[in-house]
Design an enzyme around this catalytic site. Structure first.
Site, mmCIF file in Angstrom:
data_model
loop_
_atom_site.group_PDB
_atom_site.id
_atom_site.type_symbol
_atom_site.label_atom_id
_atom_site.label_comp_id
_atom_site.label_asym_id
_atom_site.label_seq_id
_atom_site.Cartn_x
_atom_site.Cartn_y
_atom_site.Cartn_z
ATOM 1 N N ASP A 1 21.746 -3.447 12.462
ATOM 2 C CA ASP A 1 22.525 -3.995 11.349
ATOM 3 C C ASP A 1 22.863 -5.473 11.528
ATOM 4 O O ASP A 1 23.189 -6.157 10.567
ATOM 5 C CB ASP A 1 23.841 -3.222 11.178
ATOM 6 C CG ASP A 1 23.612 -1.785 10.757
ATOM 7 O OD1 ASP A 1 22.446 -1.413 10.535
ATOM 8 O OD2 ASP A 1 24.600 -1.039 10.659
ATOM 9 N N LYS B 1 23.891 -3.454 20.779
ATOM 10 C CA LYS B 1 22.780 -2.855 20.052
ATOM 11 C C LYS B 1 23.166 -2.588 18.622
ATOM 12 O O LYS B 1 24.230 -2.045 18.376
ATOM 13 C CB LYS B 1 22.410 -1.524 20.710
ATOM 14 C CG LYS B 1 21.426 -0.683 19.928
ATOM 15 C CD LYS B 1 21.880 0.764 19.739
ATOM 16 C CE LYS B 1 23.043 0.860 18.765
ATOM 17 N NZ LYS B 1 23.418 2.243 18.435
ATOM 18 N N THR B 2 22.389 -2.956 17.671
ATOM 19 C CA THR B 2 22.422 -2.443 16.307
ATOM 20 C C THR B 2 21.459 -3.228 15.455
ATOM 21 O O THR B 2 21.460 -4.466 15.469
ATOM 22 C CB THR B 2 23.816 -2.491 15.642
ATOM 23 O OG1 THR B 2 23.656 -2.201 14.246
ATOM 24 C CG2 THR B 2 24.507 -3.827 15.738
ATOM 25 N N ARG C 1 25.958 10.611 18.756
ATOM 26 C CA ARG C 1 27.092 9.929 18.136
ATOM 27 C C ARG C 1 28.450 10.452 18.595
ATOM 28 O O ARG C 1 29.475 10.131 18.000
ATOM 29 C CB ARG C 1 26.983 10.010 16.611
ATOM 30 C CG ARG C 1 25.808 9.206 16.069
ATOM 31 C CD ARG C 1 25.773 9.162 14.554
ATOM 32 N NE ARG C 1 24.586 8.474 14.078
ATOM 33 C CZ ARG C 1 24.500 7.140 13.909
ATOM 34 N NH1 ARG C 1 25.540 6.380 14.156
ATOM 35 N NH2 ARG C 1 23.384 6.603 13.490
ATOM 36 N N GLY D 1 22.958 5.004 16.512
ATOM 37 C CA GLY D 1 21.645 4.897 15.878
ATOM 38 C C GLY D 1 20.641 4.144 16.726
ATOM 39 O O GLY D 1 21.002 3.244 17.478
ATOM 40 N N ASP E 1 31.264 0.301 17.433
ATOM 41 C CA ASP E 1 32.103 1.452 17.778
ATOM 42 C C ASP E 1 31.913 1.862 19.245
ATOM 43 O O ASP E 1 32.888 2.121 19.962
ATOM 44 C CB ASP E 1 31.764 2.662 16.898
ATOM 45 C CG ASP E 1 32.429 2.575 15.531
ATOM 46 O OD1 ASP E 1 33.264 1.662 15.330
ATOM 47 O OD2 ASP E 1 32.100 3.398 14.663
#
Lengths: 549, 549
Positions: free
Chosen positions: A202, A199-200, A142, A78, A173
């Site tokens: 979240d 990176k994220t 992905r 993402g 992941d």
């Protein structure tokens, strides 16, 4: 690309670097590392890259002349604000090592490596993307890099392009896969280093040495801007309860950060709900009680922040989802051949009684989503479940039965919002612009140091950028063994919200006051050109977590 | 109120005024006016306030000493960025007339006048709200001021507080009511002037002398920020079609402005759909054809902007809605006594065959909303109809049948968004901060000029603020007779998107290119402190409409 006025003005921004990275560096080794859990199992899986030392860059008074390096870069998973700055930092970093260094971008995610789709990222291309949001410079995807055939196929193109090192920019992941790839290339002496970047949006990829993942800062600021705007509307019209769901696959960091920034009446934290073993009914009652208390004060309005991953943390549904994932994961081939009706029947026939009851307690549309909609990894697609509507409907039903709400002459009208895509590709805040550029520049230094299986680490982030600490940490250090799709796998442990952590503690100490009073804060949009107290603040989560360090 | 860092920094902003308003002014009368239509009927309804001249303020070399005025102010209807600046401009304006002037704010909209709920707005209160979004300083509401009893009840409190003038900040409906109130108070010699201010994010309250309503600029910039972010995500992941519905009760100005700012693949304009007599099926085909053409280029992603009011402009549904409104409006008492089942049956029994067919062509959930959910004025609640999902579902169904889409190996996955509440209470852009402050300051000048039934008018808005023209226009000039809830009523004519206007023409000349190519623009968030080309630009609509004036 036709640029907006802001993009043009922003192109001139020079991201700040840790002072150590502005000169020649040497890598200083720290103590050897262990994985966070399952040490033996992880060691066995990563014989060549387990137990490596932490690295820290220091000033090098006697640097050797660098050699040209060819580097590949992949954006995985993402989008998160700042990806383009990681790449521009990496580009500038390898050019600093040697002007003949070259950078290749694999297209549309890890699939580009396997399918040999790439472009060379030259200075004119890089300059188009400095300080911009999005991953559109090379696209993202992905595809999971997990199999030997993929690694071997990738190696063909790496060799063809003379690439010595691969930088994978991704979440937990993707960095897990980076570690597996690093181990494999090391084991076969492929001569390709693999470096990860955290990176994220979240915010769940962090630990002592990775203080935050990039993108979290910008995304939460965009969400807080629109939440603040909604709260101001809410407090002007005084007639709606706004249920606002916030992206974040699993952990509630985003919801918590937004709550700290905007002070809503209610914010649910999935990790707390699980720890307190709260049922859906308990959550509904918690909200309904606050709605009633506010109604008694004459305030028939409010805001509720709902983390996207909530449903998986409610113990009754967590058990249900675990059984569903196990059931479907262990019958993959049969399930693939079933139509919706057959699949529904298969599930109803095989669930245990407790989980069946949980499933049946849900409105039909939600139950159907849990059973039928799954992502390519076989996981329940929590982002499709309209938890915000589920909750407001159940609260309305609860209030309709409530004597206290009737006595308070309460009214309850709700509106719903879901924010996710609005923030993942925003132009990076000054913080993310600096942090990302430093992560990329630092990745070049790790490549120059000759290491593999490391994640780029920039620390001391609550301090001004010049004081940031640069180095690398072995990815295996963050790993443990978890059950995924009915298999035990080595994965990077997700950092959930710690209930004993300072950000949650701050929130918990204030939330009763915020619930009853109207204490909204309106942060407004991200600013790039104003005073430092407006433009250059890191997230509240980062501040509270590291304020005493 | 705990303030965000931006609010604190922004409090220091001094909004710009037209140069004429910085000194003493005299009102210069222009030509007498006529209503835009139905002149005789409007004249008959407004014998005391019809045909008044336009006013323009000019420098006054020999000003008389002003006298203290007591002024009341009301925020009416939906929130729009800048309302607080209208009030602070008004406050500063009446204080400039005389330091003993006082300002009273009626609470929660026009209802506060009728119910005698108010606060005095003193300097410390005003200073808390300068340059902030929202209407929370005194709240807003949708009570309609229409009846003699309301006017008389209001007059009691106006007399008690010694109020000489009332400023109503609202949209077309609220300003219509302001005109009716002005006429009534004039007719009974109440000694209370009534002045309107043009507010609405929808942008549909405008004409030659009211170039734009306030709030439109800021709201569309917020929507364009998040649309741009979504487009960057769309262009990075390259796998979704994003259907984005945008607020705007009736006209498509917001969608058009956002399209000009962000260059999406598709933007529907309700006024064009009506003019071309397009059916829902035609619209679906138009979208599906573009999706197919992009799929043939390998681009299975895109963005579609959908104006909130769309459904009412599709001729087949416009007729249906008109009959529904007439049917239910003319059977108010019976309808009020019916349960949902009875109401549904009543509608099915009474609709004509053509409209019944249109109703039955809709998915059940949408048909149900059309029949059962109405706002307090008895209008269909278009904002509840999920047009964005209706369209994407129908497009998916169309594509599933399409040979061309199959031949293109197309994929179609959609995501949905609705933006409205995110922008109505944003901190005003520099443009709206200046414009609103000027509107309020100018309203004080109109009060000082002794007029009533006028709307505050600030023009020449594409020029720097010092060159803006200040004056007033009679509200009756904007009125015509329309059918509302089965009655003929004098109302301000809504300004819909003109298909021969420059903004639409610009869009129409570009949209085929934008549809096929990916020409997204990413405007980013509103900036307050940067270079003028980033911070001080009016809307594209305003620029195109007035570029040659």
């Amino acid at each position: 690309m036709k640029k907006s006025a802001l993009q043009k003005a922003r192109a001139a921004y020079q991201p700040k670097l840790p002072i150590v990275l502005t000169g020649a560096v040497k890598a200083v080794e720290g103590r050897p590392t262990e994985s966070v859990a399952d040490q033996e199992a992880i060691h066995a899986l990563f014989p060549n890259t387990y137990g490596l030392p932490e690295l820290r860059f220091e000033k090098n008074a006697t640097p050797a002349q660098g050699k040209p390096v060819n580097v590949g870069v992949i954006l995985s998973g993402g989008q998160a604000p700042g990806g383009h700055n990681v790449i521009s930092g990496l580009f500038d970093g390898i050019k600093k090592i040697h002007r003949d260094s070259r950078l290749f971008g694999f297209l549309m995610g890890p699939g580009g490596l396997v399918d040999h789709k790439y472009i060379e990222l030259t200075a004119p291309i890089i300059d188009e993307y400095r300080n911009t949001g999005g991953f559109d410079i090379i696209g993202s995807g992905r595809t999971k890099l997990e199999k030997k055939e993929q690694f071997d196929k990738g190696l063909e193109i790496l060799r063809e392009l003379g690439i010595n090192a691969l930088v994978i920019i991704g979440g937990d992941d993707s960095n897990t896969n980076a570690a597996v790839l690093a181990e494999y290339y090391k084991a076969i002496n492929a001569g390709v280093q693999v470096i990860g970047c955290p990176k994220t949006i979240d915010g769940d990829l962090k630990n002592d040495l990775i203080e935050t993942s990039f993108g979290f800062d910008t995304a939460t600021k965009v969400y807080s801007e629109v939440i603040g705007n909604i709260q101001r509307d809410c407090n002007s019209a005084k007639k709606y309860w706004h249920f606002i769901k916030l992206m974040g696959r699993s952990a509630s960091h985003i919801a918590l950060e937004c709550a700290l920034q905007t002070q809503p009446n209610i914010c649910l934290i999935s990790e707390e709900i699980e720890a307190k073993n709260m049922s859906l009914k308990d959550i509904v009652k918690y909200i309904a009680d606050i709605v009633t208390a506010r109604a008694a004060d004459g305030n028939n309005f409010g805001t509720v922040l709902v983390p996207e991953g909530l449903i998986e943390f409610i113990p009754e549904f967590k058990k249900l989802i675990a059984e569903l994932n196990e059931l479907l994961g262990s019958h993959k081939d049969e399930v693939a051949a079933m139509n919706h009706e057959q699949l529904t029947q298969f599930i109803l026939d095989n669930l245990n009684a407790e989980n069946l009851a949980a499933l049946k307690s849900l409105p039909e549309s939600v139950a159907r989503q849990l059973m039928l909609d799954r992502d390519p990894h076989g996981n329940v697609q929590v982002s499709l479940i309209e938890t915000e509507k589920l909750l407001s409907q159940m609260v309305a039903a609860e209030l309709a039965q409530s004597e206290a709400f009737k006595a308070a002459k309460g009214k309850f009208s709700s509106l719903h919002h879901f924010f996710g895509y609005e923030g993942r590709c925003a132009d990076p805040s000054n913080f993310d612009a600096d942090y990302c550029y430093s992560l990329g520049f630092n990745a070049a230094a790790l490549i120059n140091a000759g290491v593999t299986g490391y994640m780029s680490s920039i620390r001391n982030l609550v301090k001004p950028a010049v004081q940031w600490i640069a180095g690398g940490i072995p990815i295996t250090m963050m790993m443990n063994i978890e059950r995924r799709n009915a298999e035990d796998k080595p994965v990077i442990q997700k950092a959930l919200v710690r209930l004993d952590g300072a950000p949650f503690q701050k929130f918990a100490s204030k939330r009763d006051e915020w619930a009853r009073t109207t204490s909204y804060i309106y942060p407004g949009p991200i600013q790039y050109f104003g005073p430092a107290e407006v433009c250059d603040q890191p997230s509240m989560t980062l501040k509270y977590e590291h304020q005493n360090k």
